[in-house]
Design an enzyme around this catalytic site. Structure first.
Site, PDB file in Angstrom:
ATOM      1  N   ASN A  10       0.870  -1.182   0.000  1.00  0.00           N
ATOM      2  CA  ASN A  10       0.000   0.000   0.000  1.00  0.00           C
ATOM      3  C   ASN A  10       0.903   1.228   0.000  1.00  0.00           C
ATOM      4  O   ASN A  10       1.485   1.569   1.030  1.00  0.00           O
ATOM      5  CB  ASN A  10      -0.893  -0.033   1.248  1.00  0.00           C
ATOM      6  CG  ASN A  10      -1.718   1.224   1.415  1.00  0.00           C
ATOM      7  OD1 ASN A  10      -1.810   2.053   0.507  1.00  0.00           O
ATOM      8  ND2 ASN A  10      -2.328   1.387   2.583  1.00  0.00           N
ATOM      9  N   LYS A  12       0.146   4.259  -0.287  1.00  0.00           N
ATOM     10  CA  LYS A  12      -0.504   5.444   0.290  1.00  0.00           C
ATOM     11  C   LYS A  12      -0.253   6.665  -0.615  1.00  0.00           C
ATOM     12  O   LYS A  12      -0.175   6.513  -1.824  1.00  0.00           O
ATOM     13  CB  LYS A  12      -0.027   5.681   1.724  1.00  0.00           C
ATOM     14  CG  LYS A  12      -0.123   4.408   2.577  1.00  0.00           C
ATOM     15  CD  LYS A  12       0.058   4.660   4.034  1.00  0.00           C
ATOM     16  CE  LYS A  12       0.081   3.339   4.776  1.00  0.00           C
ATOM     17  NZ  LYS A  12       0.113   3.489   6.207  1.00  0.00           N
ATOM     18  N   GLY A 175       2.653   2.126  10.717  1.00  0.00           N
ATOM     19  CA  GLY A 175       3.574   3.245  10.517  1.00  0.00           C
ATOM     20  C   GLY A 175       4.278   3.688  11.789  1.00  0.00           C
ATOM     21  O   GLY A 175       4.865   4.770  11.826  1.00  0.00           O
ATOM     22  N   SER A 214       3.727  -2.267  10.328  1.00  0.00           N
ATOM     23  CA  SER A 214       5.187  -2.248  10.455  1.00  0.00           C
ATOM     24  C   SER A 214       5.847  -3.583  10.107  1.00  0.00           C
ATOM     25  O   SER A 214       6.796  -4.001  10.778  1.00  0.00           O
ATOM     26  CB  SER A 214       5.591  -1.776  11.859  1.00  0.00           C
ATOM     27  OG  SER A 214       5.153  -0.439  12.065  1.00  0.00           O
TER      28      SER A 214
HETATM   29  C1  PEP Z   1      -0.645  -0.041   6.141  1.00  0.00           C
HETATM   30  O1  PEP Z   1      -0.744   1.118   5.816  1.00  0.00           O
HETATM   31  O2  PEP Z   1      -1.531  -0.829   5.806  1.00  0.00           O
HETATM   32  C2  PEP Z   1       0.516  -0.448   6.909  1.00  0.00           C
HETATM   33  C3  PEP Z   1       0.501  -1.631   7.435  1.00  0.00           C
HETATM   34  O3  PEP Z   1       1.538   0.463   7.023  1.00  0.00           O
HETATM   35  P1  PEP Z   1       2.995   0.176   7.655  1.00  0.00           P
HETATM   36  O4  PEP Z   1       3.490  -1.115   7.027  1.00  0.00           O
HETATM   37  O5  PEP Z   1       3.815   1.347   7.249  1.00  0.00           O
HETATM   38  O6  PEP Z   1       2.824   0.029   9.117  1.00  0.00           O
END
Ligand code: PEP
Length: 252
Positions: A10, A12, A175, A214
């Site tokens: 993702n 974003k 995140g 994460s």
């Molecule tokens: C996400 O946005 O779905 C996500 C899991 O982000 P991150 O891996 O950065 O924690």
């Protein structure tokens, strides 16, 4: 892992056209023929058509980060319909991401409508559920994720989950660099699978449940080794080709 692993990136609201192209090219080079699991990229809407072109001929799948909740077309400024996403090559759409729920006020009802809208356009929804830190600390994780899942099960019906993917994403792990332990994640994944099994055991057994929060190359394998974790939904680490490839390889 009996179910085929899915590693979804993702992106974003990150990157540029040039950076996206470079990232896809590095992923293609590192992926080779693929190793049994599926890799999916969910870039920002404006880069979908470009990414579609750059992944052509590779096993990489294309997904959207969101989808309009209703209305096929018309005067709905800023919205993108499921049919448009299918048209530009998407096979999947993320619905109910915690950022949509918390920053843009998406309710369980809206998320359920998006889930149905995605399926109506022949997209596989990736339905995200997850508790906040306050909810985990208060011991109400199961109450939160069951409310989020049941809202969709009640609206779309359990049969719809034979064409869907579920993602458990604890909000406190997204995140933040703080990952759920494999045991913490497995506990919730098993709980979610049991909720679906209470309605249909066969659909539940085949349902892929991804973990998100994460995920990195260094922690991916321990998570994916868990019985009910069938891959990952990856944010930050999906923007770095070497890291995302390491996560992909950990699942396959
Ligand atoms: C996400 O946005 O779905 C996500 C899991 O982000 P991150 O891996 O950065 O924690």
């Amino acid at each position: 892992m009996a179910r085929k692993a899915l590693i979804a990136g993702n992106w974003k609201m990150n990157g540029s056209l040039a950076e996206s192209r470079k990232l896809v090219s590095a992923l293609r080079a590192g992926l080779g023929e693929g190793q049994g699991g599926e890799m999916l990229l969910a870039p920002p809407y404006v880069y979908l058509a470009g990414v579609r072109e750059w992944i052509a001929g590779s096993p990489i799948l294309l997904g959207a980060q969101d989808v309009a909740d209703r209305h096929g077309a018309g005067a709905f400024t800023g919205e993108v319909s499921g049919a448009m996403l299918t048209d530009v090559g998407c096979t999947h759409a993320i619905v109910g991401h915690s950022e949509r729920r918390t920053l843009y006020g998406e309710t369980d009802e809206i998320v359920a409508a998006k889930f149905k809208a995605a399926q109506a356009a022949k997209l596989v929804p990736i339905l995200c559920v997850g508790e906040t830190l306050a909810e985990r600390d208060a011991g109400t994780t199961e109450r939160t994720v069951s409310r989020q899942l049941e809202a969709v099960l009640d609206t779309a019906g359990v049969a719809a989950f034979s064409r869907a993917v579920l993602a458990y994403e604890p909000v406190w792990a997204i995140g933040t660099g703080r990952t759920a332990t494999p045991e913490q994640a497995q506990e919730v994944h098993a709980f979610l699978r049991a909720l679906v099994a209470a309605r249909d055991a066969t659909i539940s057994a085949d349902l892929r449940i991804l973990y998100g929060g994460s995920v990195k190359g260094a922690n991916a394998r321990a998570l994916f080794d868990m019985d009910d974790i069938d891959g990952g939904l990856v944010g930050g680490a999906s923007l770095v080709a070497a890291e995302f490839l390491e996560i992909y390889r950990a699942a396959t």
